[in-house]
Design a protein around this motif. Sequence first.
Motif, PDB file in Angstrom:
ATOM      1  N   VAL A  38      15.051  93.654  10.321  1.00  0.00           N
ATOM      2  CA  VAL A  38      15.145  94.024  11.735  1.00  0.00           C
ATOM      3  C   VAL A  38      15.176  92.787  12.627  1.00  0.00           C
ATOM      4  CG1 VAL A  38      13.985  95.248  13.620  1.00  0.00           C
ATOM      5  CG2 VAL A  38      14.050  96.255  11.342  1.00  0.00           C
ATOM      6  N   GLY A  39      14.371  91.782  12.285  1.00  0.00           N
ATOM      7  CA  GLY A  39      14.267  90.585  13.114  1.00  0.00           C
ATOM      8  C   GLY A  39      15.361  89.567  12.893  1.00  0.00           C
ATOM      9  N   GLY A  40      16.016  89.664  11.743  1.00  0.00           N
ATOM     10  CA  GLY A  40      17.113  88.758  11.454  1.00  0.00           C
ATOM     11  C   GLY A  40      16.702  87.320  11.195  1.00  0.00           C
ATOM     12  N   ARG A  41      15.452  87.123  10.787  1.00  0.00           N
ATOM     13  CA  ARG A  41      15.018  85.770  10.444  1.00  0.00           C
ATOM     14  C   ARG A  41      14.069  85.831   9.259  1.00  0.00           C
ATOM     15  NH1 ARG A  41       9.989  83.789  12.556  1.00  0.00           N
ATOM     16  NH2 ARG A  41       8.888  85.421  13.654  1.00  0.00           N
ATOM     17  N   GLU A  42      13.998  84.721   8.539  1.00  0.00           N
ATOM     18  CA  GLU A  42      13.146  84.635   7.360  1.00  0.00           C
ATOM     19  C   GLU A  42      11.673  84.623   7.764  1.00  0.00           C
ATOM     20  OE1 GLU A  42      12.797  81.542   3.734  1.00  0.00           O
ATOM     21  OE2 GLU A  42      14.832  81.987   4.436  1.00  0.00           O
ATOM     22  N   VAL A  43      10.867  85.321   6.984  1.00  0.00           N
ATOM     23  CA  VAL A  43       9.426  85.405   7.233  1.00  0.00           C
ATOM     24  C   VAL A  43       8.718  85.006   5.945  1.00  0.00           C
ATOM     25  CG1 VAL A  43       7.521  86.942   7.823  1.00  0.00           C
ATOM     26  CG2 VAL A  43       9.743  87.257   8.916  1.00  0.00           C
ATOM     27  N   ALA A  44       7.765  84.104   6.040  1.00  0.00           N
ATOM     28  CA  ALA A  44       7.000  83.662   4.868  1.00  0.00           C
ATOM     29  C   ALA A  44       6.024  84.759   4.443  1.00  0.00           C
ATOM     30  CB  ALA A  44       6.243  82.378   5.187  1.00  0.00           C
ATOM     31  N   ILE A  45       6.030  85.079   3.151  1.00  0.00           N
ATOM     32  CA  ILE A  45       5.139  86.127   2.652  1.00  0.00           C
ATOM     33  C   ILE A  45       3.673  85.751   2.881  1.00  0.00           C
ATOM     34  CG2 ILE A  45       5.115  85.293   0.261  1.00  0.00           C
ATOM     35  CD1 ILE A  45       5.037  88.986   1.491  1.00  0.00           C
ATOM     36  N   GLY A  46       3.348  84.470   2.801  1.00  0.00           N
ATOM     37  CA  GLY A  46       1.974  84.034   3.057  1.00  0.00           C
ATOM     38  C   GLY A  46       1.533  84.341   4.476  1.00  0.00           C
ATOM     39  N   ALA A  47       2.446  84.198   5.426  1.00  0.00           N
ATOM     40  CA  ALA A  47       2.126  84.513   6.823  1.00  0.00           C
ATOM     41  C   ALA A  47       1.876  86.009   6.989  1.00  0.00           C
ATOM     42  CB  ALA A  47       3.255  84.059   7.742  1.00  0.00           C
ATOM     43  N   VAL A  48       2.643  86.817   6.271  1.00  0.00           N
ATOM     44  CA  VAL A  48       2.458  88.269   6.346  1.00  0.00           C
ATOM     45  C   VAL A  48       1.087  88.645   5.793  1.00  0.00           C
ATOM     46  CG1 VAL A  48       3.278  90.513   5.517  1.00  0.00           C
ATOM     47  CG2 VAL A  48       4.928  88.777   6.265  1.00  0.00           C
ATOM     48  N   TYR A  49       0.751  88.130   4.601  1.00  0.00           N
ATOM     49  CA  TYR A  49      -0.538  88.482   4.008  1.00  0.00           C
ATOM     50  C   TYR A  49      -1.719  87.942   4.814  1.00  0.00           C
ATOM     51  CZ  TYR A  49       1.242  90.878  -0.061  1.00  0.00           C
ATOM     52  OH  TYR A  49       1.848  91.792  -0.879  1.00  0.00           O
ATOM     53  N   ALA A  50      -1.603  86.747   5.354  1.00  0.00           N
ATOM     54  CA  ALA A  50      -2.681  86.208   6.196  1.00  0.00           C
ATOM     55  C   ALA A  50      -2.879  87.085   7.430  1.00  0.00           C
ATOM     56  CB  ALA A  50      -2.364  84.775   6.597  1.00  0.00           C
ATOM     57  N   THR A  51      -1.773  87.549   7.995  1.00  0.00           N
ATOM     58  CA  THR A  51      -1.850  88.401   9.181  1.00  0.00           C
ATOM     59  C   THR A  51      -2.412  89.772   8.825  1.00  0.00           C
ATOM     60  OG1 THR A  51      -0.020  87.198  10.184  1.00  0.00           O
ATOM     61  CG2 THR A  51      -0.503  89.382  11.091  1.00  0.00           C
ATOM     62  N   LEU A  52      -2.000  90.327   7.700  1.00  0.00           N
ATOM     63  CA  LEU A  52      -2.556  91.607   7.256  1.00  0.00           C
ATOM     64  C   LEU A  52      -4.068  91.500   7.055  1.00  0.00           C
ATOM     65  CD1 LEU A  52       0.224  92.673   4.737  1.00  0.00           C
ATOM     66  CD2 LEU A  52      -0.387  93.876   6.852  1.00  0.00           C
ATOM     67  N   ASP A  53      -4.515  90.424   6.432  1.00  0.00           N
ATOM     68  CA  ASP A  53      -5.954  90.223   6.231  1.00  0.00           C
ATOM     69  C   ASP A  53      -6.685  90.106   7.563  1.00  0.00           C
ATOM     70  OD1 ASP A  53      -5.687  90.342   3.465  1.00  0.00           O
ATOM     71  OD2 ASP A  53      -5.662  88.158   3.205  1.00  0.00           O
ATOM     72  N   ARG A  54      -6.112  89.369   8.504  1.00  0.00           N
ATOM     73  CA  ARG A  54      -6.720  89.198   9.827  1.00  0.00           C
ATOM     74  C   ARG A  54      -6.783  90.541  10.570  1.00  0.00           C
ATOM     75  NH1 ARG A  54      -3.799  85.299  11.167  1.00  0.00           N
ATOM     76  NH2 ARG A  54      -2.234  86.343  12.428  1.00  0.00           N
ATOM     77  N   LEU A  55      -5.692  91.301  10.504  1.00  0.00           N
ATOM     78  CA  LEU A  55      -5.668  92.608  11.167  1.00  0.00           C
ATOM     79  C   LEU A  55      -6.680  93.565  10.546  1.00  0.00           C
ATOM     80  CD1 LEU A  55      -1.801  93.019  11.586  1.00  0.00           C
ATOM     81  CD2 LEU A  55      -3.475  92.675  13.424  1.00  0.00           C
ATOM     82  N   GLU A  56      -6.844  93.472   9.232  1.00  0.00           N
ATOM     83  CA  GLU A  56      -7.841  94.324   8.577  1.00  0.00           C
ATOM     84  C   GLU A  56      -9.253  93.917   8.989  1.00  0.00           C
ATOM     85  OE1 GLU A  56      -8.328  96.680   4.451  1.00  0.00           O
ATOM     86  OE2 GLU A  56      -7.657  94.588   4.252  1.00  0.00           O
ATOM     87  N   ALA A  57      -9.506  92.617   9.086  1.00  0.00           N
ATOM     88  CA  ALA A  57     -10.830  92.144   9.521  1.00  0.00           C
ATOM     89  C   ALA A  57     -11.140  92.603  10.946  1.00  0.00           C
ATOM     90  CB  ALA A  57     -10.893  90.616   9.433  1.00  0.00           C
ATOM     91  N   LYS A  58     -10.112  92.726  11.773  1.00  0.00           N
ATOM     92  CA  LYS A  58     -10.277  93.202  13.157  1.00  0.00           C
ATOM     93  C   LYS A  58     -10.380  94.727  13.237  1.00  0.00           C
ATOM     94  CE  LYS A  58      -7.614  89.561  15.514  1.00  0.00           C
ATOM     95  NZ  LYS A  58      -6.416  89.341  16.371  1.00  0.00           N
ATOM     96  N   GLY A  59     -10.142  95.416  12.120  1.00  0.00           N
ATOM     97  CA  GLY A  59     -10.189  96.872  12.110  1.00  0.00           C
ATOM     98  C   GLY A  59      -8.914  97.531  12.618  1.00  0.00           C
ATOM     99  N   LEU A  60      -7.830  96.761  12.704  1.00  0.00           N
ATOM    100  CA  LEU A  60      -6.577  97.295  13.239  1.00  0.00           C
ATOM    101  C   LEU A  60      -5.695  97.897  12.154  1.00  0.00           C
ATOM    102  CD1 LEU A  60      -5.769  94.530  15.878  1.00  0.00           C
ATOM    103  CD2 LEU A  60      -7.099  96.634  16.136  1.00  0.00           C
ATOM    104  N   VAL A  61      -5.954  97.527  10.900  1.00  0.00           N
ATOM    105  CA  VAL A  61      -5.299  98.156   9.751  1.00  0.00           C
ATOM    106  C   VAL A  61      -6.357  98.409   8.689  1.00  0.00           C
ATOM    107  CG1 VAL A  61      -3.070  97.009  10.171  1.00  0.00           C
ATOM    108  CG2 VAL A  61      -4.651  96.038   8.505  1.00  0.00           C
TER     109      VAL A  61
END
Length: 111
Positions: A38-61
Amino acid sequence: MAEEMDAVGSFEEQVLVGILRTGNEAYGMAVRRELEAVGGREVAIGAVYATLDRLEAKGLVASARGEGTGARRLFAVTRPGLRALAATRQARERLWSGVDLAAFARASGAR
């Protein structure tokens, strides 16, 4: 304003929306693929997992392991996550309200 305090950063917003878009298949790599498609740009898988972990720690996922050996960790947006997305969208829309990029381009002579 309390809503603004609930807002999330740009990449966090993208990851949350990516989870919503991938539905029941919202594991890290699927979210990454959705963001890239959708975004048309490369995304690092490490950035995705770090963000998922952060969002889970915040209670958002929230996450849970799927069934079977080597089961993927599946993510879902929580109610607070949905509220954060709504607050972020509202803040972004307020910021853009009244901004006419075409008028700025004409005024600056940009092409």
